[in-house]
Design an enzyme around this catalytic site. Sequence first.
Site, PDB file in Angstrom:
ATOM      1  N   ARG A   1       0.697  -0.693   0.101  1.00 31.55           N
ATOM      2  CA  ARG A   1      -0.017   0.047  -0.288  1.00 31.55           C
ATOM      3  C   ARG A   1       1.073   1.126  -0.024  1.00 31.55           C
ATOM      4  NH1 ARG A   1      -4.412  -0.369   4.880  1.00 31.55           N
ATOM      5  NH2 ARG A   1      -2.481  -1.078   5.751  1.00 31.55           N
TER       6      ARG A   1
ATOM      7  N   ASP B   1       2.267   5.399  -0.362  1.00 36.59           N
ATOM      8  CA  ASP B   1       1.568   6.573   0.497  1.00 36.59           C
ATOM      9  C   ASP B   1       0.924   7.620  -0.437  1.00 36.59           C
ATOM     10  OD1 ASP B   1       1.999   5.512   2.750  1.00 36.59           O
ATOM     11  OD2 ASP B   1       3.830   6.334   3.181  1.00 36.59           O
TER      12      ASP B   1
ATOM     13  N   ARG C   1      11.491   6.793   2.062  1.00 30.60           N
ATOM     14  CA  ARG C   1      12.054   7.898   2.167  1.00 30.60           C
ATOM     15  C   ARG C   1      12.975   8.658   3.373  1.00 30.60           C
ATOM     16  NH1 ARG C   1       5.526   9.542   2.029  1.00 30.60           N
ATOM     17  NH2 ARG C   1       6.468  12.029   2.604  1.00 30.60           N
TER      18      ARG C   1
END
Length: 269
Positions: free
Chosen positions: A52, A54, A203
Site C-alpha cells: 500500500r 502512501d 523515504r
Amino acid sequence: MTRVRLDVAYDGTDFSGWAAQPERRTVAGVLCAALDRLLGPGAATGLTVAGRTDAGVHATGQVCHVDLPDDAWERLAPTLVRRLAALLPADARVTTAAAVPADFDARFSATFRRYEYRVTDVPYGALPLARHDTLAWPRPLDLAALNAAAEGLLGEHDFAAYCKRKENATTIRAISRLDWRRDPDGILVATVQADAFCQAMVRSLVGAMLAAGDGRRPVDWPAALLTRRERSSEVTVAPAHGLTLVAVGYPADPVEYARRAELTRRLRG
C-alpha cells in the site's frame, strides 16, 4: 471464482495513496469503481495489493489480485486490459491481467518489493516534465558519499529509527539491495529492495542518505541510527513524489506461492 493478477501503474500525484478511504480519491477506489462498472457492483471481490503506497507515491510495477466469477473472466479475459483502460482515469492503468492459482496472494506471496527514488541536484531543479516524479535538491550531491551511506544500511536490521511504529508490529527488515546511480541525464536514482518495508521507511532512508550525500552529515551517520529503538527526529522524511514502486517479486514456481505466503505470515506474526 478465478483469481486474477493485475499489474498496475499510476501517477500518485492526485491520489491519497492506494488504500480506499471515505471521501478521498485512491488507487484502490478508482480500480474498484472501474471493475464494478465493467462486471456489476460487487462482482469482483478480495482486492489485495502487494504494497500500500502512501499519498503522492507512484508505481510502475504494483501488483494486486482480485477474484472474478469464472464466467466473467472467460468472457472478458482477452479484452480486460483494454476495457479497463477505457474506464480508468488517465493517471492509473492496469498493464496486464492474468489468471493465477487460487493460493497466489499479491501481498504474502511476494518475495521482494523494489523502489526507486529520483533526485536532481542541478541548479535549475527538476525539468517541467519530471516535476511529479523527481525531487529537486538544493545542494550538490556526491555519488560516492551516497553509496557509502547506503552500504551501511544493507542487510537485516531493526529500522525503528526510520519507521512509523505500529503496535505489535516488528521494525526488523532485511534490505537486499540499496545503491545509487547517476543516469546520463544527471538524475540520481536510489534503488532499494527488501522483503517488505515499514511505513515511510524508504523515504526516511533516502532523507538520511541525502544528508550524507550533500555533506551535512558523515557517511556513517545513517547506519549509526540503527542503534536507536524509536523513530529518530533527526531524520527528515523525503517528499513522496520522488518515490516509485517499480517491481514486486514472486517465486518462479507457482507451486511455491502458498509456501511463501505461509512463511511471510509466520514472520509477520
